[in-house]
Design an enzyme around this catalytic site. Structure first.
Site, PDB file in Angstrom:
ATOM      1  CB  CYS A 166      -0.865   0.022   1.130  1.00  0.00           C
ATOM      2  SG  CYS A 166      -1.932   1.435   1.756  1.00  0.00           S
ATOM      3  CB  CYS A 185       0.558   1.640   4.244  1.00  0.00           C
ATOM      4  SG  CYS A 185      -1.446   1.139   3.941  1.00  0.00           S
TER       5      CYS A 185
END
Length: 145
Positions: free
Chosen positions: A68, A71
């Site tokens: 991600c 993230c």
């Protein structure tokens, strides 16, 4: 004498009793001797989740995954949060790929998702990456509620 808080060790997950007015002194685990506050996010797993979520310190959990992009952008903010907010709260990361059961239990539908837990109960949640000032504002509001 101040109230004693039960705090899980970030290294061995043993519960330790720490006087509330001595939190800023740091302290060491009575079982493994390691510091109770490391100034970095704790890696949560199915094995240690309950112990840390149920401790007397609020727990900020970053639900994330390695693939991600947002993230990865959020990771330095979470690292800074651990340095800045401990010992008032514990900062942790939960890899949703490795711990799919916990992610499903909390209904994580997008990542990164930040969740604030108090004694095992969710008190606030937000999704998406954010800069440190926004995280501070969100946490301030969530902790005062």
């Amino acid at each position: 004498m101040s109230e004693a808080l039960h705090i899980a060790c970030p290294h061995c997950s043993s519960l330790n009793r720490v006087p509330a007015d001595r939190l800023s002194d740091g302290g060491k685990c009575g079982r493994c001797g390691q510091p109770l506050f490391a100034g970095r996010p704790l890696a949560l797993t199915a094995q240690n989740f309950e112990r840390h979520a149920g401790s007397d310190l609020p727990l900020l959990v970053d639900f994330w995954a390695a693939w991600c992009g947002p993230c990865r952008m959020m990771a330095p903010v979470i690292d800074t949060a651990a340095q800045e907010f401990e010992p008032r709260l514990r900062v942790a990361k939960l890899d949703t790929e490795a711990e799919q059961g916990l992610a499903a239990r909390f209904g994580i539908r997008s990542i990164p998702t930040l969740m604030l837990l108090r004694k095992g109960r969710e008190v606030a949640r937000t999704a998406g990456a954010m800069p440190m000032p926004q995280l501070k504002a969100w946490l301030g509001q969530a902790l005062s509620a």
